[in-house]
Design an enzyme around this catalytic site. Sequence first.
Site, PDB file in Angstrom:
ATOM      1  N   ASP A   1       0.869  -1.118   0.053  1.00 30.98           N
ATOM      2  CA  ASP A   1       0.140   0.027   0.042  1.00 30.98           C
ATOM      3  C   ASP A   1       0.757   1.147  -0.097  1.00 30.98           C
ATOM      4  O   ASP A   1       1.677   1.567   0.775  1.00 30.98           O
ATOM      5  CB  ASP A   1      -0.887   0.142   1.371  1.00 30.98           C
ATOM      6  CG  ASP A   1      -1.549  -1.140   1.689  1.00 30.98           C
ATOM      7  OD1 ASP A   1      -1.383  -2.256   0.798  1.00 30.98           O
ATOM      8  OD2 ASP A   1      -2.062  -1.316   2.855  1.00 30.98           O
TER       9      ASP A   1
ATOM     10  N   GLU B   1     -10.342  -2.978   4.283  1.00 23.22           N
ATOM     11  CA  GLU B   1      -9.026  -2.556   4.705  1.00 23.22           C
ATOM     12  C   GLU B   1      -9.051  -1.096   3.990  1.00 23.22           C
ATOM     13  O   GLU B   1      -9.597  -0.640   3.044  1.00 23.22           O
ATOM     14  CB  GLU B   1      -7.654  -3.125   4.141  1.00 23.22           C
ATOM     15  CG  GLU B   1      -7.727  -4.776   4.535  1.00 23.22           C
ATOM     16  CD  GLU B   1      -6.346  -5.507   4.089  1.00 23.22           C
ATOM     17  OE1 GLU B   1      -5.899  -5.922   5.000  1.00 23.22           O
ATOM     18  OE2 GLU B   1      -6.262  -5.367   2.912  1.00 23.22           O
TER      19      GLU B   1
HETATM   20  C1  FRU Z   1      -3.563  -3.711   2.806  1.00 26.34           C
HETATM   21  C2  FRU Z   1      -3.013  -4.104   4.028  1.00 26.34           C
HETATM   22  C3  FRU Z   1      -3.471  -3.207   5.243  1.00 26.34           C
HETATM   23  C4  FRU Z   1      -2.279  -3.398   6.146  1.00 26.34           C
HETATM   24  C5  FRU Z   1      -1.017  -3.539   5.412  1.00 26.34           C
HETATM   25  C6  FRU Z   1       0.046  -4.319   5.893  1.00 26.34           C
HETATM   26  O1  FRU Z   1      -2.809  -4.078   1.852  1.00 26.34           O
HETATM   27  O2  FRU Z   1      -3.225  -5.453   4.495  1.00 26.34           O
HETATM   28  O3  FRU Z   1      -4.640  -3.474   5.750  1.00 26.34           O
HETATM   29  O4  FRU Z   1      -2.212  -2.019   7.035  1.00 26.34           O
HETATM   30  O5  FRU Z   1      -1.594  -4.055   4.192  1.00 26.34           O
HETATM   31  O6  FRU Z   1       0.953  -4.428   4.893  1.00 26.34           O
END
Ligand code: FRU
Length: 484
Positions: free
Chosen positions: A23, A200
């Site tokens: 992300d 998310e």
């Molecule tokens: C989304 C996620 C988020 C988390 C991060 C961990 O891709 O799963 O929810 O904060 O990646 O890398």
Amino acid sequence: MTAATDAFRPAYHYTPARNWINDPNGLVWFDGEYHLFYQYNPFGEQWGHMSWGHAVSADLVHWQELPVAIPEDERVSIFSGSIVVDTHHTSGFGRGGAVPMVAIYTGCRRVPEGGQAQELAYSLDRGRTWEKYAGNPVLDIGLKDFRDPKVFWHVPTARWVMAVVRPDDHQVSFYASSNLTQWVHLSDFGPAGEDGGIWECPDLIELAGTGRWLLKVDTFAGHPGGTGAQVFIGHFDGTRFVAEVPQGREAMWADHGSDFYAALSWGQLPATHDAPVWIAWMNNHGYAKHTPTAPWRGAMSVPRELFLRDTPVGPRLGQRPWRGLDALRGAQRAWRDVRFSEGETALDLAGLDGRSLELQFDMAAGGATDVALQVRCGEGEVTVVGVDRAQGRLFIDRSRSGVEVDARHWGGRREAPLPDAMGALQLRVLVDHCSVEVFTGDGAATLTELVFPSDSSRGVRVAVRGGTQAASLLVWSLRAASVG
Ligand code: FRU
């Protein structure tokens, strides 16, 4: 399956020199720089050791990679979150007149029982070095999963607002704070739209001048490509978000392709911007760990501007590639006002690099029932960007695009609806070494897909069925954008 190779490294999509990313995090503009932080494993090409990587840009196009900004520690991994520039010194972190940048992220505890809570770190030197707040965590409600805080200054109520997700409950929770360290619960949104998978990475974005707000949240299942980003358009009064669309349980996807996840918008953009801009992880949790690249893994989409479109069925999200990308245009080939005959027409690209292109295709109203731009064409390989005008569909088909990364979510078509498919239609297609992004000219539909063709597959064809097609086509080579 070919061996992992750096031949897939994008020319103008951001990717770090090496290692895993997911992300985008902490997107903010400050003092002439756009910051792009991101989920990063400093030690390898798989997810793990989550820390915040960092890059900066003066124009949202050319990026310079900087050292890891916020590393994991013995206590927590640094999961996704956002950054605010605390211009009014609400946090008290500023010293010697320096304006603090404050990162609000999820600390994911490394002890066996886990647990997620919101934490802070701040920087007094334009994001180069970071100090973790001694009073962490600042928001802990005792949950195992509670993450991805997006914080912004809400002008009418003159306070900070956080959107944060409770993934298993399919809820976005809103909190408020006057100082970034103490938070009060305001309200919850959801379940709504697609709730088949965990939620998310929420973002709440004001669409200035329209009176409306966009709430985006990603879902782990239910998108035609598996994981994807859904949006709601509605109103936010500083306490509560109320969706105007969709009202039922049908999701509205930000992108109909498989590879657009965890989009996040830039905060505190300068007044030269008249639209919000976001960027996404150009990937899919279903197969991200199998993509055949090295020594890096994962890339970002191009930045996109967001706007509201008025349609007969109500307001909808519109997106267009960040206009600054035009600066990458190099040599051009043009086919103006031509009639493409039934069958396949191979285009003479005359030296343009078919691995890094922008195509602008203007189809006249009427004509053929099926029209396609075929890109990355080579021996036995083709990636199809097609318009099925009878069914009213824009699609990408990567079944014959090269390396098939995933058995379940790779082949076949990912489709976006096109209400007036026999009308005049503009397509903008961005081809980079391992990706194809398509936008309709009105911004109504976008599709983003990864592809892994042979390096030698560089051809472009126009394919027409069910009639002939009047159209104009402009094709540019796009230059590489990395400065780091
Ligand atoms: C989304 C996620 C988020 C988390 C991060 C961990 O891709 O799963 O929810 O904060 O990646 O890398």
